[in-house]
Scaffold this motif. Sequence first.
Motif, short mmCIF file in Angstrom:
data_model
loop_
_atom_site.label_atom_id
_atom_site.label_comp_id
_atom_site.label_asym_id
_atom_site.label_seq_id
_atom_site.Cartn_x
_atom_site.Cartn_y
_atom_site.Cartn_z
N UNK A 13 0.90 -1.38 0.09
CA UNK A 13 0.12 0.07 -0.11
C UNK A 13 0.72 1.35 -0.10
N UNK A 14 2.02 1.25 0.75
CA UNK A 14 2.66 2.41 0.87
C UNK A 14 4.00 2.58 -0.12
N UNK A 15 4.16 1.31 -0.95
CA UNK A 15 5.28 1.37 -1.66
C UNK A 15 5.18 2.42 -2.81
N UNK A 16 4.15 2.53 -3.43
CA UNK A 16 4.06 3.67 -4.71
C UNK A 16 4.12 5.05 -3.93
N UNK A 17 3.75 5.16 -2.79
CA UNK A 17 3.97 6.52 -2.37
C UNK A 17 5.84 6.59 -2.04
N UNK A 18 6.23 5.70 -1.63
CA UNK A 18 7.70 5.82 -1.32
C UNK A 18 8.39 6.14 -2.85
N UNK A 19 8.00 5.37 -3.65
CA UNK A 19 8.61 5.65 -4.93
C UNK A 19 8.37 6.84 -5.52
N UNK A 20 7.23 7.27 -5.36
CA UNK A 20 7.07 8.42 -5.94
C UNK A 20 7.91 9.80 -5.29
N UNK A 21 7.88 9.54 -3.77
CA UNK A 21 8.61 10.63 -3.04
C UNK A 21 10.26 10.47 -3.53
N UNK A 22 10.72 9.48 -3.86
CA UNK A 22 12.06 9.45 -4.46
C UNK A 22 12.17 9.80 -5.87
N UNK A 23 11.34 9.39 -6.66
CA UNK A 23 11.27 9.76 -7.97
C UNK A 23 11.22 11.19 -8.35
N UNK A 24 10.08 11.95 -7.86
CA UNK A 24 10.11 13.29 -8.09
C UNK A 24 10.81 14.28 -7.13
N UNK A 25 11.53 13.25 -6.21
CA UNK A 25 12.56 14.06 -5.39
C UNK A 25 13.81 14.34 -6.43
N UNK A 26 14.01 13.46 -7.44
CA UNK A 26 15.11 13.51 -8.19
C UNK A 26 14.93 14.13 -9.56
N UNK A 27 13.62 13.96 -10.17
CA UNK A 27 13.24 14.12 -11.28
C UNK A 27 11.69 14.78 -11.15
N UNK A 28 11.57 16.05 -10.69
CA UNK A 28 10.16 16.60 -10.62
C UNK A 28 9.56 17.25 -11.99
N UNK A 29 10.37 17.21 -13.21
CA UNK A 29 10.01 17.80 -14.38
C UNK A 29 8.58 17.13 -14.87
N UNK A 30 8.30 16.03 -14.77
CA UNK A 30 7.00 15.65 -15.40
C UNK A 30 5.80 16.29 -14.44
N UNK A 31 5.85 16.85 -13.48
CA UNK A 31 4.87 17.59 -12.64
C UNK A 31 4.96 19.11 -13.00
N UNK A 32 6.21 19.60 -13.24
CA UNK A 32 6.43 21.00 -13.19
C UNK A 32 5.82 21.28 -14.97
N UNK A 33 6.23 20.13 -16.09
CA UNK A 33 5.95 20.45 -17.42
C UNK A 33 4.43 20.64 -17.37
N UNK A 34 3.71 19.92 -16.52
CA UNK A 34 2.05 19.87 -16.67
C UNK A 34 1.86 21.41 -15.91
N UNK A 35 2.42 21.64 -15.04
CA UNK A 35 1.81 22.90 -14.10
C UNK A 35 2.28 24.29 -14.76
N UNK A 36 3.68 24.31 -15.23
CA UNK A 36 4.27 25.59 -15.70
C UNK A 36 3.27 26.36 -16.47
N UNK A 37 2.64 25.55 -17.56
CA UNK A 37 2.02 26.51 -18.56
C UNK A 37 0.82 27.12 -17.88
N UNK A 38 0.09 26.36 -17.11
CA UNK A 38 -1.02 27.14 -16.32
C UNK A 38 -0.48 27.90 -15.38
N UNK A 39 0.56 28.04 -14.74
CA UNK A 39 1.16 29.14 -13.93
C UNK A 39 1.44 30.19 -14.76
N UNK A 40 1.99 30.21 -15.98
CA UNK A 40 2.16 31.19 -16.74
C UNK A 40 0.98 31.99 -17.16
#
Length: 546
Positions: A491-518
């Motif tokens: 149950x918690x493994x996907x959350x732990x994986x996301x914490x590490x993955x987006x810690x080192x590579x947050x660009x997938x999230x930023x690529x989605x949010x940045x145009x909206x922010x602009x």
Amino acid sequence: MNDFPWLTVLVALPLVGALAVAFLPKTPGAELPKQVALGFAALTLAVGVAIAVQYNTGDGMQLTETHSWVEAFGVHYALGVDGLGLLMILLTVVLTPIVMVAVWSDTDDGNSTAFFAWTLALEAFSLVVFAATDVFLFYVVFEATLIPAYFMIGGFGREGRGRAAIKFLMFQLGGGLVLLAGVIGLYVVSADAGTPSYLLSDLSEIEMSTTAERWLFVSFMVAFAIKAPLFPLHTWLADTTEKATTGTSVMLVCVLDKIGTFGMLRFCLELFPNASQWATPVVVTIALISIIYGALVAIGQDDLLRLIGLTSLSHFGFITLGIFAFSSQGASGSILYMVNHGIGTAALFLLAGYLIKRRGTSLISRMSGVEKTAPVLAGLFLVAGLATLGLPGLSPFVSEMLVLIAAFDYHWWVGAIATSGIVLAAIYVLWVYQRVMAGPDLQAGETAVASDRESDPVTEPAGGGTATATAARAATLTETRRDLKTREVAAVAPLMLALVLFGFYPMPLLDVSNPTVHTLLEHVGVSDDEPVVPATEHDAAEEGEH
């Protein structure tokens, strides 16, 4: 493919699932309600992923659906997603099945049918909120989310949950009434402008008077500050997380409360840009108080679930600070923070639930030495705690850095105060870990006492009744000291994986949010200053030659 009503299907699946589960037999130990609910949650997740695959960054609002609902008042059934809405939708559809798996064995007394049905209903209403592009539709579902939330708090959890549910409902209904005044005000404003309409696209083009815009902003902001929550409208939060189940707390704090900060971005900034800038000093001050107050009060807590709830007060202060710093770094950091907070706090709540189930108490003072008997639980709890304090390499660090950059750019003292909140977070996280996970194993001592009593012929009456009871108690204590089961780790493994993955590579999230922010900052009329790079002597010489 774009003509297919993807968002309607996304919302309908968990709603139909909730109704289906509600009519299943309510028998103790029944697995069918859980299986049906998890199946609908998985289908909803699949549709959410399909929507994300189709989404094109930079194209604005997509997959839109608009149908007239109450024509006389300009009300529409209107849905659509941009980068902000998409990330909140994905967070919701991911956390729902995780919660179900995590609490699978906690509702075997016949209540699983109700709990899983309400969970699906809360997911459905939350998805409508994040996709609504009509203010009236948003308000209706904003209020509808309180129904499943109230029953999840009051129907499941610890003693005193009924009072906590009433307090939650009173605060939220109060905020909803204030919001209703603003919704009515928008109708008046749009009617005066020509044609009544609640569509965001129409309302954002209306020129309002300064007074009207400010009053409408206040009504929306108060409702969102309660939902988020922010100081001093936060007092329902700690009571709720202390008395509710951890699965309920995940859905409330990590999904439902995001509606508050989501609304600040979607409605306050988009509909009332001038009033948002006018109120910035007050909102920034409230955000800073929330950051420091939440952290300080968390340090003094002895109840683990109450402590985690109060940490969220501090985190929502960071999110609000980033929004009203009015810079691309701040807004991007806030959206990213909303996602990362949902991931990290969900992991922390679920692990705390596992711990409390084993120790039989939520009081920190009565826990100790867990890392000796449950090293996997202790290790995962440490990772989730370090994510909460913003350790580099874990995803919350990136969002906190972006918010702090925006805070220092707004004013140096704002950044300094916000930074002290991170220091305080390190104190309460490391202190709670030291008290709970390190030190002597208190329950090992209880087991030893139980064993001594079992073999003591003086205390054993004829028939061996005490010996049998004591042996059972010792067996129970041994069972509660076991490490995490496979299902709990899964149950918690996907959350732990996301914490590490987006810690080192947050660009997938930023690529989605940045145009909206602009787009949002452009609508507000704020633009970031271009970086000033001093020219070198060589560059100056070349310019002179030309």
